[in-house]
Motif scaffolding. Structure first.
Motif, PDB file in Angstrom:
ATOM      1  N   ARG A  89       0.852  -1.184   0.000  1.00  0.00           N
ATOM      2  CA  ARG A  89       0.000   0.000   0.000  1.00  0.00           C
ATOM      3  C   ARG A  89       0.885   1.230   0.000  1.00  0.00           C
ATOM      4  O   ARG A  89       1.826   1.330   0.779  1.00  0.00           O
ATOM      5  CB  ARG A  89      -0.900  -0.019   1.227  1.00  0.00           C
ATOM      6  CG  ARG A  89      -1.869   1.135   1.253  1.00  0.00           C
ATOM      7  CD  ARG A  89      -2.828   1.003   2.372  1.00  0.00           C
ATOM      8  NE  ARG A  89      -2.153   1.291   3.629  1.00  0.00           N
ATOM      9  CZ  ARG A  89      -2.769   1.503   4.770  1.00  0.00           C
ATOM     10  NH1 ARG A  89      -4.069   1.414   4.834  1.00  0.00           N
ATOM     11  NH2 ARG A  89      -2.092   1.784   5.864  1.00  0.00           N
ATOM     12  N   GLN A  90       0.567   2.172  -0.898  1.00  0.00           N
ATOM     13  CA  GLN A  90       1.315   3.421  -0.992  1.00  0.00           C
ATOM     14  C   GLN A  90       0.330   4.572  -0.889  1.00  0.00           C
ATOM     15  O   GLN A  90      -0.787   4.492  -1.409  1.00  0.00           O
ATOM     16  CB  GLN A  90       2.049   3.509  -2.324  1.00  0.00           C
ATOM     17  CG  GLN A  90       3.090   2.431  -2.514  1.00  0.00           C
ATOM     18  CD  GLN A  90       3.620   2.451  -3.932  1.00  0.00           C
ATOM     19  OE1 GLN A  90       2.956   1.993  -4.841  1.00  0.00           O
ATOM     20  NE2 GLN A  90       4.817   3.002  -4.091  1.00  0.00           N
ATOM     21  N   VAL A  91       0.754   5.652  -0.252  1.00  0.00           N
ATOM     22  CA  VAL A  91      -0.078   6.845  -0.170  1.00  0.00           C
ATOM     23  C   VAL A  91       0.539   7.942  -1.033  1.00  0.00           C
ATOM     24  O   VAL A  91       1.759   7.999  -1.221  1.00  0.00           O
ATOM     25  CB  VAL A  91      -0.278   7.340   1.277  1.00  0.00           C
ATOM     26  CG1 VAL A  91      -0.991   6.297   2.102  1.00  0.00           C
ATOM     27  CG2 VAL A  91       1.027   7.734   1.920  1.00  0.00           C
ATOM     28  N   TYR A  92      -0.322   8.805  -1.562  1.00  0.00           N
ATOM     29  CA  TYR A  92       0.088   9.902  -2.441  1.00  0.00           C
ATOM     30  C   TYR A  92      -0.587  11.176  -1.961  1.00  0.00           C
ATOM     31  O   TYR A  92      -1.803  11.199  -1.769  1.00  0.00           O
ATOM     32  CB  TYR A  92      -0.304   9.603  -3.888  1.00  0.00           C
ATOM     33  CG  TYR A  92       0.370   8.363  -4.404  1.00  0.00           C
ATOM     34  CD1 TYR A  92       1.595   8.441  -5.042  1.00  0.00           C
ATOM     35  CD2 TYR A  92      -0.211   7.118  -4.225  1.00  0.00           C
ATOM     36  CE1 TYR A  92       2.234   7.297  -5.496  1.00  0.00           C
ATOM     37  CE2 TYR A  92       0.410   5.966  -4.676  1.00  0.00           C
ATOM     38  CZ  TYR A  92       1.637   6.061  -5.314  1.00  0.00           C
ATOM     39  OH  TYR A  92       2.268   4.927  -5.751  1.00  0.00           O
ATOM     40  N   ASN A  93       0.208  12.203  -1.787  1.00  0.00           N
ATOM     41  CA  ASN A  93      -0.281  13.506  -1.365  1.00  0.00           C
ATOM     42  C   ASN A  93       0.361  14.569  -2.257  1.00  0.00           C
ATOM     43  O   ASN A  93       1.341  15.190  -1.879  1.00  0.00           O
ATOM     44  CB  ASN A  93       0.080  13.758   0.110  1.00  0.00           C
ATOM     45  CG  ASN A  93      -0.558  12.746   1.013  1.00  0.00           C
ATOM     46  OD1 ASN A  93      -1.771  12.625   1.044  1.00  0.00           O
ATOM     47  ND2 ASN A  93       0.252  11.986   1.734  1.00  0.00           N
ATOM     48  N   PRO A  94      -0.190  14.742  -3.468  1.00  0.00           N
ATOM     49  CA  PRO A  94       0.441  15.688  -4.402  1.00  0.00           C
ATOM     50  C   PRO A  94       0.286  17.131  -3.939  1.00  0.00           C
ATOM     51  O   PRO A  94      -0.816  17.615  -3.726  1.00  0.00           O
ATOM     52  CB  PRO A  94      -0.287  15.424  -5.721  1.00  0.00           C
ATOM     53  CG  PRO A  94      -1.597  14.828  -5.330  1.00  0.00           C
ATOM     54  CD  PRO A  94      -1.364  14.102  -4.032  1.00  0.00           C
ATOM     55  N   GLY A  95       1.397  17.787  -3.752  1.00  0.00           N
ATOM     56  CA  GLY A  95       1.395  19.203  -3.393  1.00  0.00           C
ATOM     57  C   GLY A  95       1.490  19.427  -1.892  1.00  0.00           C
ATOM     58  O   GLY A  95       1.170  18.565  -1.088  1.00  0.00           O
ATOM     59  N   PRO A  96       1.948  20.615  -1.517  1.00  0.00           N
ATOM     60  CA  PRO A  96       2.160  20.922  -0.093  1.00  0.00           C
ATOM     61  C   PRO A  96       0.877  20.936   0.734  1.00  0.00           C
ATOM     62  O   PRO A  96       0.876  20.532   1.891  1.00  0.00           O
ATOM     63  CB  PRO A  96       2.833  22.293  -0.110  1.00  0.00           C
ATOM     64  CG  PRO A  96       2.610  22.845  -1.471  1.00  0.00           C
ATOM     65  CD  PRO A  96       2.393  21.686  -2.390  1.00  0.00           C
ATOM     66  N   ARG A  97      -0.232  21.390   0.162  1.00  0.00           N
ATOM     67  CA  ARG A  97      -1.488  21.420   0.919  1.00  0.00           C
ATOM     68  C   ARG A  97      -1.917  20.003   1.270  1.00  0.00           C
ATOM     69  O   ARG A  97      -2.324  19.726   2.402  1.00  0.00           O
ATOM     70  CB  ARG A  97      -2.585  22.144   0.131  1.00  0.00           C
ATOM     71  CG  ARG A  97      -3.933  22.126   0.860  1.00  0.00           C
ATOM     72  CD  ARG A  97      -5.005  22.959   0.187  1.00  0.00           C
ATOM     73  NE  ARG A  97      -4.788  24.351   0.527  1.00  0.00           N
ATOM     74  CZ  ARG A  97      -4.455  25.292  -0.347  1.00  0.00           C
ATOM     75  NH1 ARG A  97      -4.346  25.005  -1.613  1.00  0.00           N
ATOM     76  NH2 ARG A  97      -4.269  26.524   0.026  1.00  0.00           N
ATOM     77  N   ALA A  98      -1.822  19.078   0.311  1.00  0.00           N
ATOM     78  CA  ALA A  98      -2.209  17.690   0.568  1.00  0.00           C
ATOM     79  C   ALA A  98      -1.317  17.075   1.643  1.00  0.00           C
ATOM     80  O   ALA A  98      -1.801  16.329   2.506  1.00  0.00           O
ATOM     81  CB  ALA A  98      -2.146  16.876  -0.718  1.00  0.00           C
ATOM     82  N   GLN A  99      -0.042  17.392   1.607  1.00  0.00           N
ATOM     83  CA  GLN A  99       0.862  16.854   2.630  1.00  0.00           C
ATOM     84  C   GLN A  99       0.530  17.420   4.011  1.00  0.00           C
ATOM     85  O   GLN A  99       0.595  16.712   5.014  1.00  0.00           O
ATOM     86  CB  GLN A  99       2.319  17.134   2.263  1.00  0.00           C
ATOM     87  CG  GLN A  99       3.304  16.435   3.183  1.00  0.00           C
ATOM     88  CD  GLN A  99       3.179  14.916   3.154  1.00  0.00           C
ATOM     89  OE1 GLN A  99       3.111  14.314   2.094  1.00  0.00           O
ATOM     90  NE2 GLN A  99       3.132  14.291   4.330  1.00  0.00           N
ATOM     91  N   ARG A 100       0.151  18.695   4.063  1.00  0.00           N
ATOM     92  CA  ARG A 100      -0.250  19.288   5.355  1.00  0.00           C
ATOM     93  C   ARG A 100      -1.483  18.583   5.912  1.00  0.00           C
ATOM     94  O   ARG A 100      -1.566  18.324   7.108  1.00  0.00           O
ATOM     95  CB  ARG A 100      -0.505  20.793   5.202  1.00  0.00           C
ATOM     96  CG  ARG A 100       0.770  21.617   5.129  1.00  0.00           C
ATOM     97  CD  ARG A 100       0.509  23.107   5.351  1.00  0.00           C
ATOM     98  NE  ARG A 100      -0.493  23.682   4.472  1.00  0.00           N
ATOM     99  CZ  ARG A 100      -0.243  24.196   3.268  1.00  0.00           C
ATOM    100  NH1 ARG A 100       0.979  24.205   2.791  1.00  0.00           N
ATOM    101  NH2 ARG A 100      -1.212  24.717   2.546  1.00  0.00           N
TER     102      ARG A 100
END
Length: 134
Positions: A4-15
């Protein structure tokens, strides 16, 4: 064993991932689940005005998540949308949806709700897609 891998494209998604503990997209094997995306303008960080603008930003966010995870809008198999004004906004939303989602059409469930995460949000879009090894 499937990883399982997670993806958070962009700084807002990572926050959001760090603060609220959810992934924008999760891939397990050849399937990808995209968390509900809303109509925030990435330039201003504010909700867009009107259903059409919010739907466009939300679909672009779904697309960015799918691309980051190795898929595309054309690989969506299930679409679920949540609307605060389902009856009033259905024509405007459907017109935007047709700009982003093409044949073969995925399954789609539209749900009318009393509220979303913020009162300005009119629509939230989540999706399930597969990874198409083209």
């Amino acid at each position: 064993m499937t990883t399982r891998q997670v993806y958070n494209p962009g700084p807002r998604a990572q926050r959001y991932y760090d603060a609220m503990h959810f992934a924008t997209a999760t891939r397990a094997g050849d399937l990808i689940w995209v968390s509900g995306q809303v109509g925030i303008d990435p330039e201003t960080g504010l909700p867009a005005q009107g259903i059409e603008a919010q739907a466009q930003f939300a679909f672009r966010a779904v697309e960015a998540a799918l691309v980051a995870a190795g898929s595309s809008l054309g690989d969506i198999v299930e679409l679920m949308t949540f609307h605060t004004e389902l009856g009033r906004d259905s024509a405007g939303f459907s017109a935007v949806k047709d700009e982003f989602v093409h044949e073969p059409y995925p399954c789609w469930t539209a749900v009318g709700v009393t509220e979303l995460a913020r009162p300005e949000f009119l629509v939230e879009i989540r999706a399930v897609a597969f990874v198409n090894a083209r």
